[in-house]
Scaffold this motif. Sequence first.
Motif, PDB file in Angstrom:
ATOM      1  N   ALA A 139       0.817  -1.216   0.000  1.00 44.00           N
ATOM      2  CA  ALA A 139       0.000   0.000   0.000  1.00 44.00           C
ATOM      3  C   ALA A 139       0.847   1.262   0.000  1.00 44.00           C
ATOM      4  N   MET A 140       2.101   1.142   0.413  1.00 42.48           N
ATOM      5  CA  MET A 140       2.991   2.310   0.451  1.00 42.48           C
ATOM      6  C   MET A 140       3.876   2.404  -0.790  1.00 42.48           C
ATOM      7  N   GLY A 141       3.740   1.467  -1.716  1.00 42.85           N
ATOM      8  CA  GLY A 141       4.486   1.591  -2.956  1.00 42.85           C
ATOM      9  C   GLY A 141       5.549   0.549  -3.202  1.00 42.85           C
ATOM     10  N   TRP A 142       5.621  -0.485  -2.369  1.00 41.24           N
ATOM     11  CA  TRP A 142       6.584  -1.561  -2.576  1.00 41.24           C
ATOM     12  C   TRP A 142       5.967  -2.664  -3.442  1.00 41.24           C
ATOM     13  N   GLN A 143       6.732  -3.142  -4.394  1.00 42.75           N
ATOM     14  CA  GLN A 143       6.328  -4.319  -5.165  1.00 42.75           C
ATOM     15  C   GLN A 143       6.741  -5.569  -4.387  1.00 42.75           C
ATOM     16  N   HIS A 144       5.890  -6.601  -4.390  1.00 44.27           N
ATOM     17  CA  HIS A 144       6.195  -7.815  -3.652  1.00 44.27           C
ATOM     18  C   HIS A 144       6.385  -8.987  -4.603  1.00 44.27           C
ATOM     19  N   VAL A 145       7.464  -9.750  -4.397  1.00 45.05           N
ATOM     20  CA  VAL A 145       7.659 -11.005  -5.123  1.00 45.05           C
ATOM     21  C   VAL A 145       8.156 -12.059  -4.137  1.00 45.05           C
ATOM     22  N   LEU A 197      -4.222   1.205   5.645  1.00 42.66           N
ATOM     23  CA  LEU A 197      -4.490  -0.092   6.275  1.00 42.66           C
ATOM     24  C   LEU A 197      -5.973  -0.453   6.263  1.00 42.66           C
ATOM     25  N   ARG A 198      -6.807   0.469   5.770  1.00 46.73           N
ATOM     26  CA  ARG A 198      -8.258   0.276   5.740  1.00 46.73           C
ATOM     27  C   ARG A 198      -8.808   0.032   7.142  1.00 46.73           C
ATOM     28  N   LEU A 215      -1.613   9.968  11.109  1.00 46.55           N
ATOM     29  CA  LEU A 215      -2.288   8.713  11.462  1.00 46.55           C
ATOM     30  C   LEU A 215      -3.489   8.471  10.558  1.00 46.55           C
ATOM     31  N   LYS A 216      -4.159   9.538  10.156  1.00 50.92           N
ATOM     32  CA  LYS A 216      -5.314   9.390   9.267  1.00 50.92           C
ATOM     33  C   LYS A 216      -4.912   8.732   7.960  1.00 50.92           C
ATOM     34  N   GLN A 217      -3.794   9.164   7.397  1.00 53.53           N
ATOM     35  CA  GLN A 217      -3.331   8.562   6.143  1.00 53.53           C
ATOM     36  C   GLN A 217      -2.954   7.101   6.340  1.00 53.53           C
ATOM     37  N   ALA A 245     -10.530   1.704  10.803  1.00 52.90           N
ATOM     38  CA  ALA A 245     -11.491   2.720  11.231  1.00 52.90           C
ATOM     39  C   ALA A 245     -10.759   3.979  11.678  1.00 52.90           C
ATOM     40  N   ALA A 246     -11.486   5.085  11.694  1.00 50.77           N
ATOM     41  CA  ALA A 246     -10.878   6.383  11.959  1.00 50.77           C
ATOM     42  C   ALA A 246     -10.221   6.465  13.327  1.00 50.77           C
ATOM     43  N   ASN A 247     -10.742   5.742  14.307  1.00 51.24           N
ATOM     44  CA  ASN A 247     -10.181   5.823  15.658  1.00 51.24           C
ATOM     45  C   ASN A 247      -9.430   4.544  16.047  1.00 51.24           C
ATOM     46  N   ALA A 248      -9.126   3.686  15.086  1.00 52.47           N
ATOM     47  CA  ALA A 248      -8.476   2.405  15.392  1.00 52.47           C
ATOM     48  C   ALA A 248      -7.033   2.633  15.835  1.00 52.47           C
ATOM     49  N   GLU A 249      -6.596   1.844  16.822  1.00 55.76           N
ATOM     50  CA  GLU A 249      -5.212   1.892  17.275  1.00 55.76           C
ATOM     51  C   GLU A 249      -4.318   1.125  16.300  1.00 55.76           C
ATOM     52  N   LEU A 250      -3.099   1.592  16.140  1.00 57.58           N
ATOM     53  CA  LEU A 250      -2.117   0.869  15.332  1.00 57.58           C
ATOM     54  C   LEU A 250      -1.248   0.019  16.235  1.00 57.58           C
ATOM     55  N   VAL A 251      -0.881  -1.162  15.768  1.00 60.13           N
ATOM     56  CA  VAL A 251       0.088  -1.969  16.502  1.00 60.13           C
ATOM     57  C   VAL A 251       1.489  -1.478  16.133  1.00 60.13           C
ATOM     58  N   GLN A 252       2.481  -1.920  16.890  1.00 57.03           N
ATOM     59  CA  GLN A 252       3.833  -1.396  16.687  1.00 57.03           C
ATOM     60  C   GLN A 252       4.372  -1.703  15.292  1.00 57.03           C
ATOM     61  N   GLN A 253       4.069  -2.878  14.760  1.00 62.65           N
ATOM     62  CA  GLN A 253       4.551  -3.204  13.421  1.00 62.65           C
ATOM     63  C   GLN A 253       4.010  -2.218  12.394  1.00 62.65           C
ATOM     64  N   GLU A 254       2.733  -1.883  12.495  1.00 70.07           N
ATOM     65  CA  GLU A 254       2.126  -0.959  11.539  1.00 70.07           C
ATOM     66  C   GLU A 254       2.728   0.442  11.654  1.00 70.07           C
ATOM     67  N   THR A 255       2.967   0.878  12.894  1.00 72.88           N
ATOM     68  CA  THR A 255       3.541   2.208  13.094  1.00 72.88           C
ATOM     69  C   THR A 255       4.968   2.275  12.583  1.00 72.88           C
ATOM     70  N   LEU A 256       5.754   1.255  12.888  1.00 73.47           N
ATOM     71  CA  LEU A 256       7.148   1.238  12.416  1.00 73.47           C
ATOM     72  C   LEU A 256       7.208   1.238  10.896  1.00 73.47           C
ATOM     73  N   ALA A 257       6.403   0.401  10.276  1.00 74.22           N
ATOM     74  CA  ALA A 257       6.414   0.337   8.812  1.00 74.22           C
ATOM     75  C   ALA A 257       5.993   1.674   8.206  1.00 74.22           C
TER      76      ALA A 257
END
Length: 841
Positions: free
Chosen positions: A23-29, A255-256, A248-250, A258-270
């Motif tokens: 979602a941030m622009g990385w291609q995956h293989v 990540l699709r 955080l909104k972006q 909710a507007a008030n959903a908490e992020l886990v550490q992996q999501e924040t670091l990435a």
Amino acid sequence: MSQQDRLDELHVVELPLLAQLGAMGWQHVEGADEDAASGRKTCQLLGRTSFQQTLLRDRVQAALRRLNRDAEGADWLDDRRIEEAISQLERPTARDLIAINEELHSKLVNGVYVSGPAGERERLVRFIGFEPEDGNDFLAVNQFRVDPPGAVGDRGFIVPDILLFVNGIPLVVIEAKSPAVTDPLASAIDQLRRYANRRDPPSQEGAERLFWTNQLLIATCYYEARVGSLSARPDDFLPWRDPSPVSLKQVRGELRKAANAELVQQETLAAGLLRPAHLLDALRAFTVFMTTDEGLRIKAIPRYQQFRSVHLALERLRSGKTRRQDGLTDRRGGIIWHTQGSGKSLTMVFLIRKLRTIPALRRFKIVVVTDRTDLEDQLSNTAKLAGQVMRVATSAEAARAHLSRQEPDLVFVMIQKLQDRDHQDARDEIVFLVESEPAALTDGEQPSPRTLSAKLGERPAFPVLNPSEDVLILIDEAHRSHTSGLHQNLLDALPNAARIGLTGTPIEEKSKKKTREIFGAYIDRYLLRDAEADGAIVKILYQGRELKAMVRDSGTLDRLFNAYFAAESPALREAIKNRHATRAGVLNAAEPRQAKARDVLRHYIANILPNGFKAQLVASSRELAVHYVEALEAARDDLLNAIEGMAEMLEKLDPNALQATEPDADDELAFLAGAWPHRGLIKRQEFAAVISVEHNDLPHLKAWGEPSTTKQRIARFKKPLAQDPLAILVVKSKLLTGFDAKVEQAMYLDRAMSGTELLQAIARTNRTAGEAKRFGIVVDYYGVGKNLTDALALYDAEDREDLHAGIGRPPSLSPSQAGRWGRILSARASLSAQAHRSAIA
């Protein structure tokens, strides 16, 4: 690992991370194809010719052609020159891993030279483009097999979970673990270090070539995640808790969630660090190589508060109003409050490096202002990492010359140089007061002979040295000198400059209005509780300590004697007097300073020395600092005599068994049994005073103040105890602010301290230094506990709460720590017990 754990690792950790990267622009293989006939993985998918190959050469070649066209946009790099460039990544001149990484980091950031076309001079070619329009290739590969040199067939290879390549060059290695396994992050970090041959003791168990160009190592179990550099020890891996400068909104949108959903550490670091633009920013402007106090070369990467504050500061510098536009004051600056030990000096370096990458800001002259010589030395050494022209003003005349010259250089100046004359005493300070602000003197208090009070407008203005708006002033320890006349001189000299103040201590509540008027609003805050939660610093434990030797105005030797042996029977006290017949013998045992030195040494040997750490002792005067060195040496020699006198007994005692089987065992015996294994180190132990000296000082003081020798002592102190036996530095005022020594775990206070000075001093003990250092220790012999309470009261409610959380007392520890701390602080002056044994012998 069970099959379920493997599935959890894939579905709970790895695949969500790959989806976020996409979602941030990385291609995956996928990392390898599976051969249909044999069922074995092959290396062909990514254009590799073997599993030992770590560069994706096809992608590197394509990027070189794409990024390095001539002025007309034509492709001038032929196959030979492309191979010439790639060979500089594949065949470095350095030999050890960190040196190779440093060499290749420079080539990735700055490019390399190859022969030019048609006999032209060499041309610079880039492997990576750092501008948005450069069109880099961002590739995420999972399960990427690499064969170390000794791998045979399908044995001995490594398979990192996710690798991130930029233009075919591996920059990030990620190891994922199921959150269900025991201690997943520790396991992931250990695996990363094994892959890179970075575990202790060193062994050839990994594939170093994969890490030649590495920028980040990441360990994650989804709910928790840590990042470290190639040189990081396990406890150097830290969380990344903020996606800034992205909102955080972006991130929630990507990540699709909710507007008030908490992020886990992996999501924040990435989101905060692995976003393509952020990763390249970290590579280019937020990474430096430096040599530690232990002499080790390390790679320093940003922490999230450094990354965040630099972006916030530079955005304000770009968008804020100048003094001319505002009509009153410059609005482009502010205050960065990052707590002690959080890397404030590196934040300054990163800010300078990042500023120089922004075309609209490259023209700025940067002036770094300090108010202490030791801070100037530290910051100028650190700022060499900024990699640009740097000028250090060594006199008032030089300061005026450097500041007057408008060019995009870096100038270091002590604020004391901003005087009308070089020979004006730097300690003569004029504090300028507004009409409504009376001088803050208590009843009966007189102004210091070196501090004059005046009202604004009663002084001649300092001359304007540089009226340009393209000047940025960075003021270190901004809470200290910004209300002085010397700072007013700075404002006069550079009237249109933007000003950013950096501080490791919160601004006192009474000074906040004045500070905001000078610098502007806070740019960023990283609090003590944030740093503790991140593991960036350790908690400080404070303990008030009182010895019976501290008898004031005892009047007679008998009263001193009785104070020590009040609990003994009259008969035993008479026996002790007869045993210690000489007046001098008893007096020396009771003399307060000698008793405190003895107690300091024993506390240090029992609790600090075994872990390989060091300490400072703060004396109330320079004279007493020198005397303390002598007292510590005498206490050491007395202790060695006691150990040698009981060698036959101590050799047979196990101090741990003694504690377990004889909890009421004599304190002295238990202490000597614990000291016995360290007797060699105790014998080599050294102590030194670090003090300032003046022209008229007596020789015994001057002996401790020679500048080059003092620098050598400080450098020795910063080395691990196993490398250098200089164990305790005795100071009066030096080294209490801006001094970083990871090896310092304890501070012994024996002078009056209060306010910000006290808070800064005790923070010398809060630097992390591996598993053995879980907290810093402050032992107070003077009784500054009330001053500590008063110091905390200087701040507003939020700041007080934060500071209280970072300064604990033994009851706030876990049971195991509290038990150990109880043993640490239970040792008391044992003269009575020693005398008891001597008397009945």
